[in-house]
Design a protein around this motif. Structure first.
Motif, mmCIF file in Angstrom:
data_model
loop_
_atom_site.group_PDB
_atom_site.id
_atom_site.type_symbol
_atom_site.label_atom_id
_atom_site.label_comp_id
_atom_site.label_asym_id
_atom_site.label_seq_id
_atom_site.Cartn_x
_atom_site.Cartn_y
_atom_site.Cartn_z
ATOM 1 N N VAL A 17 -10.774 -0.085 -4.091
ATOM 2 C CA VAL A 17 -10.812 -1.551 -4.129
ATOM 3 C C VAL A 17 -9.401 -2.120 -4.034
ATOM 4 O O VAL A 17 -9.141 -3.084 -3.309
ATOM 5 C CB VAL A 17 -11.511 -2.046 -5.414
ATOM 6 C CG1 VAL A 17 -11.356 -3.552 -5.572
ATOM 7 C CG2 VAL A 17 -12.978 -1.676 -5.394
ATOM 8 N N GLU A 18 -8.458 -1.502 -4.752
ATOM 9 C CA GLU A 18 -7.073 -1.960 -4.732
ATOM 10 C C GLU A 18 -6.451 -1.745 -3.353
ATOM 11 O O GLU A 18 -5.707 -2.600 -2.858
ATOM 12 C CB GLU A 18 -6.267 -1.202 -5.788
ATOM 13 C CG GLU A 18 -4.760 -1.411 -5.712
ATOM 14 C CD GLU A 18 -4.328 -2.856 -5.872
ATOM 15 O OE1 GLU A 18 -3.198 -3.180 -5.450
ATOM 16 O OE2 GLU A 18 -5.098 -3.669 -6.408
ATOM 17 N N ALA A 19 -6.760 -0.615 -2.682
ATOM 18 C CA ALA A 19 -6.222 -0.338 -1.347
ATOM 19 C C ALA A 19 -6.724 -1.370 -0.341
ATOM 20 O O ALA A 19 -5.966 -1.822 0.530
ATOM 21 C CB ALA A 19 -6.603 1.077 -0.911
ATOM 22 N N ARG A 20 -7.987 -1.756 -0.438
ATOM 23 C CA ARG A 20 -8.540 -2.760 0.479
ATOM 24 C C ARG A 20 -7.944 -4.132 0.218
ATOM 25 O O ARG A 20 -7.664 -4.891 1.142
ATOM 26 C CB ARG A 20 -10.064 -2.786 0.342
ATOM 27 C CG ARG A 20 -10.724 -1.535 0.916
ATOM 28 C CD ARG A 20 -12.221 -1.487 0.672
ATOM 29 N NE ARG A 20 -12.823 -0.336 1.345
ATOM 30 C CZ ARG A 20 -14.089 0.026 1.212
ATOM 31 N NH1 ARG A 20 -14.901 -0.669 0.424
ATOM 32 N NH2 ARG A 20 -14.552 1.083 1.860
ATOM 33 N N ARG A 21 -7.738 -4.452 -1.061
ATOM 34 C CA ARG A 21 -7.098 -5.733 -1.388
ATOM 35 C C ARG A 21 -5.660 -5.760 -0.869
ATOM 36 O O ARG A 21 -5.210 -6.767 -0.295
ATOM 37 C CB ARG A 21 -7.101 -5.934 -2.908
ATOM 38 C CG ARG A 21 -6.511 -7.275 -3.362
ATOM 39 C CD ARG A 21 -6.067 -7.226 -4.808
ATOM 40 N NE ARG A 21 -4.991 -6.270 -5.005
ATOM 41 C CZ ARG A 21 -3.729 -6.510 -4.692
ATOM 42 N NH1 ARG A 21 -3.373 -7.680 -4.164
ATOM 43 N NH2 ARG A 21 -2.798 -5.601 -4.894
ATOM 44 N N PHE A 22 -4.949 -4.651 -1.043
ATOM 45 C CA PHE A 22 -3.560 -4.564 -0.610
ATOM 46 C C PHE A 22 -3.445 -4.733 0.902
ATOM 47 O O PHE A 22 -2.570 -5.440 1.397
ATOM 48 C CB PHE A 22 -2.976 -3.213 -1.038
ATOM 49 C CG PHE A 22 -1.520 -3.048 -0.721
ATOM 50 C CD1 PHE A 22 -0.548 -3.638 -1.511
ATOM 51 C CD2 PHE A 22 -1.112 -2.308 0.382
ATOM 52 C CE1 PHE A 22 0.803 -3.499 -1.211
ATOM 53 C CE2 PHE A 22 0.226 -2.157 0.686
ATOM 54 C CZ PHE A 22 1.183 -2.760 -0.114
ATOM 55 N N TYR A 23 -4.364 -4.082 1.646
ATOM 56 C CA TYR A 23 -4.331 -4.211 3.102
ATOM 57 C C TYR A 23 -4.642 -5.641 3.532
ATOM 58 O O TYR A 23 -4.014 -6.187 4.449
ATOM 59 C CB TYR A 23 -5.335 -3.255 3.750
ATOM 60 C CG TYR A 23 -5.445 -3.482 5.246
ATOM 61 C CD1 TYR A 23 -4.433 -3.052 6.104
ATOM 62 C CD2 TYR A 23 -6.527 -4.167 5.775
ATOM 63 C CE1 TYR A 23 -4.509 -3.293 7.469
ATOM 64 C CE2 TYR A 23 -6.613 -4.408 7.132
ATOM 65 C CZ TYR A 23 -5.609 -3.971 7.974
ATOM 66 O OH TYR A 23 -5.684 -4.225 9.319
ATOM 67 N N LYS A 24 -5.598 -6.275 2.864
ATOM 68 C CA LYS A 24 -5.985 -7.640 3.217
ATOM 69 C C LYS A 24 -4.822 -8.602 3.041
ATOM 70 O O LYS A 24 -4.634 -9.542 3.814
ATOM 71 C CB LYS A 24 -7.171 -8.090 2.353
ATOM 72 C CG LYS A 24 -7.722 -9.449 2.714
ATOM 73 C CD LYS A 24 -8.944 -9.786 1.875
ATOM 74 C CE LYS A 24 -9.497 -11.160 2.260
ATOM 75 N NZ LYS A 24 -10.698 -11.506 1.445
ATOM 76 N N GLU A 25 -3.995 -8.364 2.008
ATOM 77 C CA GLU A 25 -2.877 -9.271 1.714
ATOM 78 C C GLU A 25 -1.617 -8.940 2.501
ATOM 79 O O GLU A 25 -0.857 -9.835 2.868
ATOM 80 C CB GLU A 25 -2.569 -9.238 0.214
ATOM 81 C CG GLU A 25 -3.670 -9.831 -0.649
ATOM 82 C CD GLU A 25 -3.290 -9.878 -2.114
ATOM 83 O OE1 GLU A 25 -2.200 -9.347 -2.466
ATOM 84 O OE2 GLU A 25 -4.066 -10.424 -2.917
ATOM 85 N N SER A 26 -1.389 -7.647 2.756
ATOM 86 C CA SER A 26 -0.119 -7.251 3.380
ATOM 87 C C SER A 26 -0.255 -6.690 4.783
ATOM 88 O O SER A 26 0.722 -6.621 5.520
ATOM 89 C CB SER A 26 0.578 -6.206 2.504
ATOM 90 O OG SER A 26 -0.159 -4.997 2.497
ATOM 91 N N GLY A 27 -1.475 -6.266 5.159
ATOM 92 C CA GLY A 27 -1.643 -5.653 6.470
ATOM 93 C C GLY A 27 -1.170 -4.210 6.516
ATOM 94 O O GLY A 27 -1.078 -3.619 7.590
ATOM 95 N N THR A 28 -0.873 -3.630 5.353
ATOM 96 C CA THR A 28 -0.378 -2.256 5.283
ATOM 97 C C THR A 28 -1.408 -1.353 4.630
ATOM 98 O O THR A 28 -1.978 -1.703 3.598
ATOM 99 C CB THR A 28 0.933 -2.198 4.468
ATOM 100 O OG1 THR A 28 1.897 -3.051 5.084
ATOM 101 C CG2 THR A 28 1.481 -0.779 4.416
ATOM 102 N N VAL A 29 -1.642 -0.184 5.235
ATOM 103 C CA VAL A 29 -2.577 0.789 4.674
ATOM 104 C C VAL A 29 -1.840 1.658 3.659
ATOM 105 O O VAL A 29 -0.820 2.265 3.977
ATOM 106 C CB VAL A 29 -3.181 1.676 5.783
ATOM 107 C CG1 VAL A 29 -4.140 2.696 5.178
ATOM 108 C CG2 VAL A 29 -3.901 0.820 6.817
ATOM 109 N N LYS A 30 -2.347 1.723 2.454
ATOM 110 C CA LYS A 30 -1.698 2.492 1.403
ATOM 111 C C LYS A 30 -1.749 3.984 1.704
ATOM 112 O O LYS A 30 -2.657 4.471 2.374
ATOM 113 C CB LYS A 30 -2.387 2.233 0.059
ATOM 114 C CG LYS A 30 -1.861 1.015 -0.680
ATOM 115 C CD LYS A 30 -2.313 1.046 -2.134
ATOM 116 C CE LYS A 30 -1.519 0.051 -2.950
ATOM 117 N NZ LYS A 30 -1.801 0.187 -4.399
ATOM 118 N N ASP A 31 -0.758 4.702 1.171
ATOM 119 C CA ASP A 31 -0.712 6.147 1.327
ATOM 120 C C ASP A 31 -1.961 6.767 0.705
ATOM 121 O O ASP A 31 -2.375 6.418 -0.403
ATOM 122 C CB ASP A 31 0.537 6.696 0.627
ATOM 123 C CG ASP A 31 0.726 8.170 0.910
ATOM 124 O OD1 ASP A 31 0.313 8.616 1.992
ATOM 125 O OD2 ASP A 31 1.277 8.875 0.042
#
Length: 265
Positions: free
Chosen positions: A106-120
């Motif tokens: 959930v946090e990885a999807r939120r992070f991508y939505k806000e920053s456009g970056t896929v988490k490691d």
């Protein structure tokens, strides 16, 4: 029955008249001149009544549904049963681990939505969904160390290029009417270009909205830089090109909608 009814006439929380059981009277309720908002409280004094001793009010007297550990363990479709099935497929599965991994996703999807970056440790599927990397990918990541991190960073950049590069706004031009999703908001394009300090950078589209359904007046809050002039603090917005459709989207006349609604039954 009336022989077991003790009536209290109340107003404003106070008792102003009581009618005891077995009171002989031909008087109608209107005789008591009840004020607006008054109520009649009936006390059941029958010792054999099902409401005796607070049976209708004391929840501790209500029998609760319960299961023994053995009964619950045999039931199908429970959380324990689901966890047991998962453990048969993956011996290392645990509910605690599942909850932790779900929170990370959930946090990885939120992070991508806000920053456009896929988490490691995560990747994007062909439909744009962020998912956890497969076990093989994770093992390869651990084996190659920094090389894997570098490859993942390159993949992140490629995602940004696809989503936010100049190709994402080629179908748009300043001054064009448009419609923005979500919400089918309409407006006019006032800015197209790079904004490095906003949501992971890349290309953005600044739109003056017809209605106050935006979040800005054309200024990026984090930097204070104004990229276009909107007539109010909620009349502007910055959007990614993929969410903007240019075309024949005239401003909606509210009076037209009202006229249509009068003819609708």
């Amino acid at each position: 029955p009336p022989t077991f009814q003790h009536l209290q006439l109340k107003s404003g929380g106070s008792i102003y008249y009581e009618i005891l059981p077995n009171t002989e009277s031909e008087r109608m309720l209107g005789y008591y001149n009840l004020p607006l908002g008054a109520n009649v409280h009936c006390i059941d004094i029958d010792p054999h009544s099902s409401s005796a001793n607070g049976a209708y009010e004391d929840t501790s007297l209500v029998q609760k549904f319960s299961l023994t550990e053995e009964e619950y363990d045999k039931r199908k479709g429970t959380l324990r049963d689901w966890g047991r099935q998962k453990k048969e497929v993956d011996p290392e599965f645990s509910l605690r681990k599942h909850a932790r991994e779900h929170a990370q996703l959930v946090e990885a999807r939120r992070f991508y939505k806000e920053s456009g970056t896929v988490k490691d440790g995560f990747e994007m599927e062909s439909d744009g969904t962020i998912v956890r990397c497969s076990e093989n990918d994770n093992n390869q990541h651990q084996h190659h160390g920094s090389d894997s991190v570098k490859k993942n960073s390159e993949k992140n950049r490629s995602v940004e290029e696809i989503e936010f590069d100049s190709d994402s706004i080629v179908h748009l031009s300043i001054g064009s009417r448009c419609q923005v999703q979500p919400g089918a908001r309409r407006g006019e394009i006032a800015f197209i270009g790079l904004i490095d300090e906003l949501g992971g950078g890349g290309h953005w589209v600044g739109i003056i909205l017809d209605e106050p359904m935006g979040k800005t007046d054309g200024t990026v809050q984090s930097s204070g830089v104004r990229y276009f002039e909107a007539p109010g603090p909620n009349r502007g917005g910055f959007f990614r090109g993929k969410n903007v459709e240019a075309g024949d989207f005239p401003e909606i006349d509210i009076m037209d909608e009202l006229e249509d609604s009068e003819d609708e039954l």
